[in-house]
Design an enzyme around this catalytic site. Structure first.
Site, mmCIF file in Angstrom:
data_model
loop_
_atom_site.group_PDB
_atom_site.id
_atom_site.type_symbol
_atom_site.label_atom_id
_atom_site.label_comp_id
_atom_site.label_asym_id
_atom_site.label_seq_id
_atom_site.Cartn_x
_atom_site.Cartn_y
_atom_site.Cartn_z
ATOM 1 N N CYS A 66 -4.974 -3.651 3.143
ATOM 2 C CA CYS A 66 -4.622 -3.446 4.548
ATOM 3 C C CYS A 66 -5.794 -3.628 5.522
ATOM 4 O O CYS A 66 -6.201 -4.739 5.804
ATOM 5 C CB CYS A 66 -3.984 -2.069 4.709
ATOM 6 S SG CYS A 66 -3.017 -1.854 6.224
ATOM 7 N N GLU A 79 0.851 -1.187 0.000
ATOM 8 C CA GLU A 79 0.000 0.000 0.000
ATOM 9 C C GLU A 79 0.894 1.248 0.000
ATOM 10 O O GLU A 79 2.022 1.214 0.503
ATOM 11 C CB GLU A 79 -0.856 -0.061 1.259
ATOM 12 C CG GLU A 79 -1.803 1.084 1.522
ATOM 13 C CD GLU A 79 -2.508 0.909 2.869
ATOM 14 O OE1 GLU A 79 -3.581 1.485 3.024
ATOM 15 O OE2 GLU A 79 -1.989 0.192 3.761
ATOM 16 N N LYS A 122 -9.475 1.492 -1.506
ATOM 17 C CA LYS A 122 -9.656 0.996 -0.136
ATOM 18 C C LYS A 122 -11.042 1.348 0.394
ATOM 19 O O LYS A 122 -11.445 2.511 0.388
ATOM 20 C CB LYS A 122 -8.579 1.591 0.767
ATOM 21 C CG LYS A 122 -8.486 0.988 2.154
ATOM 22 C CD LYS A 122 -7.281 1.568 2.879
ATOM 23 C CE LYS A 122 -7.031 0.899 4.215
ATOM 24 N NZ LYS A 122 -5.824 1.475 4.875
#
Length: 269
Positions: free
Chosen positions: A153, A43, A115
């Site tokens: 994540c 990321e 995300k």
């Protein structure tokens, strides 16, 4: 059995965007030398500094900007697919999108993921600076017959994200991360990666930043939850083979996806 070489690449991106592109290019070359057809980067690979702040929006790039163009060029040069985290421009002056971009061995963009669950936890407030991605159907692409999906994540803590990617037909889920160090965080990382692989009977390939902010521990987990390649705390590459045959064998032995009685649907935006 047809096997696909999959690599996870870990390093710490910096606030020097040119340096980040150079590191990515060097690690792509190493991955290719070691037989990888897909390499997963962390990321925020295009730009990172701690803490999050207004500099991220100032250094954000469009999908056709320098970072993705460079990523496509090195992927084409070395004949592999690559996934990396992009600080992407949005229509908001002070906020950006935390985006994953996948490029093919022809240098073309094949999938994008933004995300969905922002890191407003453990004392952090990512939503102050980041626009959350929508809950559109997952984009899945193929590498030599292996179907690949993506998530980022903190999304790892929400099992429904990976389940939707499995429902879209993925054999492997790539998880670029900046998994922040802290009490029990390494335990959470390894436990959740194994859980997502086991409960969805697919491969997981997770790439993290190295210390002092990240934990490193980038890893590839097979559909039975076994770590088949991994790294410690330094910059580098780990490579393992993944195959659709292995996924099919595990799903015959453990048909959990076929036996379940519930489906996942996005909550209202």
């Amino acid at each position: 059995m047809t096997a696909v070489g999959v690599a996870v690449a870990q390093f710490t991106p910096t606030d020097d965007r040119v340096h980040n592109r150079d590191v990515v290019a060097a690690l792509v070359a190493v991955a290719a030398e070691r037989g990888a057809r897909l390499v997963v980067f962390p990321e925020y690979a295009s730009y990172f500094t701690d803490p999050l702040g207004p500099s991220f929006a100032r250094n954000a790039e469009p999908l056709d900007g320098e970072f993705v163009t460079s990523l496509g060029a090195v992927a084409r040069e070395h004949g592999l697919y690559a996934i990396a985290g992009l600080v992407e421009q949005t229509g908001e002056r002070h906020r950006f999108a935390n985006t994953l971009v996948a490029v093919s061995d022809a240098g073309e963009r094949v999938a994008v993921y933004r995300k969905q669950h922002l890191y407003d936890a453990f004392g952090s407030h990512e939503s102050e600076w980041v626009v959350a991605g929508d809950t559109a159907p997952p984009e899945v692409f193929e590498v030599d017959g292996l179907r690949v999906g993506m998530q980022t994540c903190y999304d790892l803590r929400f099992p429904e994200v990976t389940r939707r990617i499995a429902d879209a037909g993925a054999d492997l889920v790539a998880i670029p991360a900046e998994w922040v160090r802290g009490p029990l965080k390494e335990h959470h990382w390894t436990t959740l990666l194994a859980a997502r692989a086991i409960e969805n009977t697919l491969y997981v390939a997770a790439a993290d930043h190295i210390p002092p902010i990240g934990i490193g521990a980038s890893t590839i987990v097979d559909p039975m939850g076994v770590t088949v390649a991994g790294l410690a705390e330094t910059t580098g590459i780990a490579v393992a083979e993944a195959s659709t045959e292995r996924v099919h064998q595990v799903r015959e032995r453990n048909p959990a996806l076929a036996l379940r009685r519930y489906r996942v649907e996005p909550a209202g935006e």
